[in-house]
Design a protein around this motif. Structure first.
Motif, mmCIF file in Angstrom:
data_model
loop_
_atom_site.group_PDB
_atom_site.id
_atom_site.type_symbol
_atom_site.label_atom_id
_atom_site.label_comp_id
_atom_site.label_asym_id
_atom_site.label_seq_id
_atom_site.Cartn_x
_atom_site.Cartn_y
_atom_site.Cartn_z
ATOM 1 N N UNK A 191 0.125 29.796 50.957
ATOM 2 C CA UNK A 191 0.223 28.407 51.441
ATOM 3 C C UNK A 191 1.660 27.918 51.297
ATOM 4 N N UNK A 192 2.416 28.162 52.312
ATOM 5 C CA UNK A 192 3.845 27.865 52.258
ATOM 6 C C UNK A 192 4.351 27.712 53.686
ATOM 7 N N UNK B 5 16.133 33.585 47.255
ATOM 8 C CA UNK B 5 15.224 33.278 48.358
ATOM 9 C C UNK B 5 14.050 32.523 47.749
ATOM 10 N N UNK B 7 10.546 30.437 48.098
ATOM 11 C CA UNK B 7 9.381 30.037 48.893
ATOM 12 C C UNK B 7 8.331 29.538 47.912
ATOM 13 N N UNK B 8 7.202 29.072 48.431
ATOM 14 C CA UNK B 8 6.132 28.620 47.552
ATOM 15 C C UNK B 8 6.081 27.109 47.453
ATOM 16 N N UNK B 9 6.419 26.416 48.555
ATOM 17 C CA UNK B 9 6.436 24.954 48.535
ATOM 18 C C UNK B 9 5.016 24.378 48.549
ATOM 19 N N UNK B 10 4.016 25.233 48.786
ATOM 20 C CA UNK B 10 2.617 24.813 48.788
ATOM 21 C C UNK B 10 2.315 23.624 49.672
ATOM 22 N N UNK B 11 2.859 23.648 50.873
ATOM 23 C CA UNK B 11 2.385 22.714 51.890
ATOM 24 C C UNK B 11 2.425 23.435 53.212
ATOM 25 N N UNK B 12 2.007 22.778 54.250
ATOM 26 C CA UNK B 12 2.047 23.389 55.560
ATOM 27 C C UNK B 12 0.705 23.309 56.270
ATOM 28 N N UNK B 13 -0.376 23.387 55.459
ATOM 29 C CA UNK B 13 -1.694 23.369 56.088
ATOM 30 C C UNK B 13 -1.970 22.018 56.749
ATOM 31 N N UNK B 16 -0.162 21.692 59.913
ATOM 32 C CA UNK B 16 -0.755 22.578 60.925
ATOM 33 C C UNK B 16 -2.005 21.940 61.520
ATOM 34 N N UNK B 77 10.602 19.767 63.174
ATOM 35 C CA UNK B 77 10.826 20.340 61.845
ATOM 36 C C UNK B 77 10.716 21.865 61.912
ATOM 37 N N UNK B 78 9.739 22.354 62.671
ATOM 38 C CA UNK B 78 9.584 23.806 62.805
ATOM 39 C C UNK B 78 10.808 24.436 63.456
ATOM 40 N N UNK B 81 13.558 24.439 60.930
ATOM 41 C CA UNK B 81 13.304 25.437 59.885
ATOM 42 C C UNK B 81 13.548 26.854 60.395
ATOM 43 N N UNK B 82 13.255 27.077 61.680
ATOM 44 C CA UNK B 82 13.460 28.415 62.244
ATOM 45 C C UNK B 82 14.945 28.760 62.354
ATOM 46 N N UNK B 85 19.930 27.510 58.846
ATOM 47 C CA UNK B 85 19.829 28.217 57.568
ATOM 48 C C UNK B 85 20.386 27.415 56.393
ATOM 49 N N UNK B 90 19.812 21.198 57.173
ATOM 50 C CA UNK B 90 18.391 21.108 57.537
ATOM 51 C C UNK B 90 17.825 19.756 57.090
#
Lengths: 231, 115
Positions: A191-192, B5, B7-13, B16, B77-78, B81-82, B85, B90
């Motif tokens: 979930x990221x 590097x 990651x692991x922000x625990x959002x996105x769902x 989506x 935002x997507x 983010x893509x 860098x 950003x």
């Protein structure tokens, strides 16, 4: 039979270049790998990987006429000439058609690609019903050839952060396995916004998979499970 | 700061899901307007202002615009983010997009209730 093949030796070349090859061969039933082996007999400096030569090991993935695929199961008769061969896109080139897969496997390892089960192992095997076993059909067949992941624009832009279609298909393979007990952990791990949600459903992965698997569907199911536990 | 590097922000769902829900709202509104244009006997200034004098239509239009701005936020935002860098840049672009969308929202209310 005409070929144009990407050549690059970082020790001697400053720039990669395309080299033309001519091979006296009728397409017939021959596969692209057969032609490559013959070309290597002509010019032994040509570098490419191959092992099982029957689409099981996933070593000879390359970009064939602009499309990722396995040379060993691509019939020469299906290809338009000159056949243009390039290394898989988006990964550093070691030499010619050989790429450095470190980043790809790093992402694969990040999803913990093994069964997590804390119960003491039974005397025999951990049993599954035929229905439970069927859940991992279309997932366990992945041979990690990297055709899908290296055709994914999201992986090109963020190879260090986005797990990629192959890794996510494998992640779902363990989530879907009835013997695995780490579903919640696995979903937390994915979930990221980068690791999972860089997938924009482009579906290049589905288009190129030589084993005809569907990473997009697996990714959709991961999102589905995440939604189910949230709402 | 070390270079890692992360990651692991625990959002996105939520984003989506929101992108899909807002898309449905927009499709519904587009069908409504298209239906009105196709079925309406005359499309002139009076008919158009008449339609938007109705508070339900105004509210629905605002809902549509709100959905559009949320959808645009996630999409922009997507894209950022893509391709961007550098984290500072950003963040700056994210803030710029959010501020612009808030301005559009204020402007939308002004247009819908301002005549």
């Amino acid at each position: 039979m005409k070929f144009r093949i990407y050549r690059y030796n970082p020790e001697t070349d400053t720039q990669p270049s395309m080299q033309s090859f001519d091979l006296n061969l009728e397409a017939g039933d021959a596969m692209l790998l057969d032609a490559l082996v013959m070309l290597k007999a002509q010019d032994d400096s040509l570098g490419f990987r191959r092992s099982c030569r029957e689409g099981v090991c996933g070593s000879d993935a390359m970009n064939i006429n602009g499309r990722n695929g396995l040379a060993c199961i691509t019939p020469l008769s299906s290809l338009k000439q000159p056949i243009e061969l390039r290394p898989l896109p988006g990964l550093p080139v070691i030499r010619d058609l050989i790429v450095d897969m470190t980043q790809f496997f790093k992402q694969y390892h990040s999803i913990k690609p093994y069964l997590i089960n804390n119960d003491p192992p039974p005397e025999t095997e951990r049993l599954q019903s035929p229905k439970e076993r069927a859940e991992i059909d279309g997932l366990y067949e992945c041979i990690l050839c990297a055709c899908c992941t290296t055709s994914c624009p999201s992986f090109w832009w963020n190879p260090d952060k986005f797990v990629g279609p192959s890794g996510l298909l494998q992640a779902y393979r363990f989530i879907a396995d009835s013997r695995d007990q780490a579903t919640a952990e696995r979903l937390d791990n994915l979930e990221d916004p980068y690791r999972l949600f860089r997938c924009h459903t482009i579906m290049n992965c589905v288009d190129v998979c030589p084993k005809e698997l569907n990473p997009t569907q697996a990714i959709g199911r991961i999102k589905g499970l995440m939604s189910k536990r949230t709402v | 700061m070390v270079n890692r590097v992360v990651t692991g922000a625990h959002y996105g769902l939520r984003d989506w899901i929101m992108q899909r829900v807002t898309a449905l709202v927009m499709v519904t509104y587009v069908l409504f307007i298209a239906g009105w244009l196709l079925l309406g006997s005359s499309v002139d200034y009076d008919a158009w202002t008449g339609l938007f004098a109705n508070n339900v239509v105004r509210s629905f239009s605002l809902l549509f615009l709100l959905a559009l701005y949320c959808h645009a936020w996630i999409g922009m935002r997507d894209v950022v983010m893509d391709y961007i860098k550098v984290a500072h840049l950003r963040l700056a672009l994210h803030v710029a997009v959010i501020l612009a969308l808030i301005m559009y929202l204020i402007w939308s209310v002004q247009i819908l209730w301002g005549f």
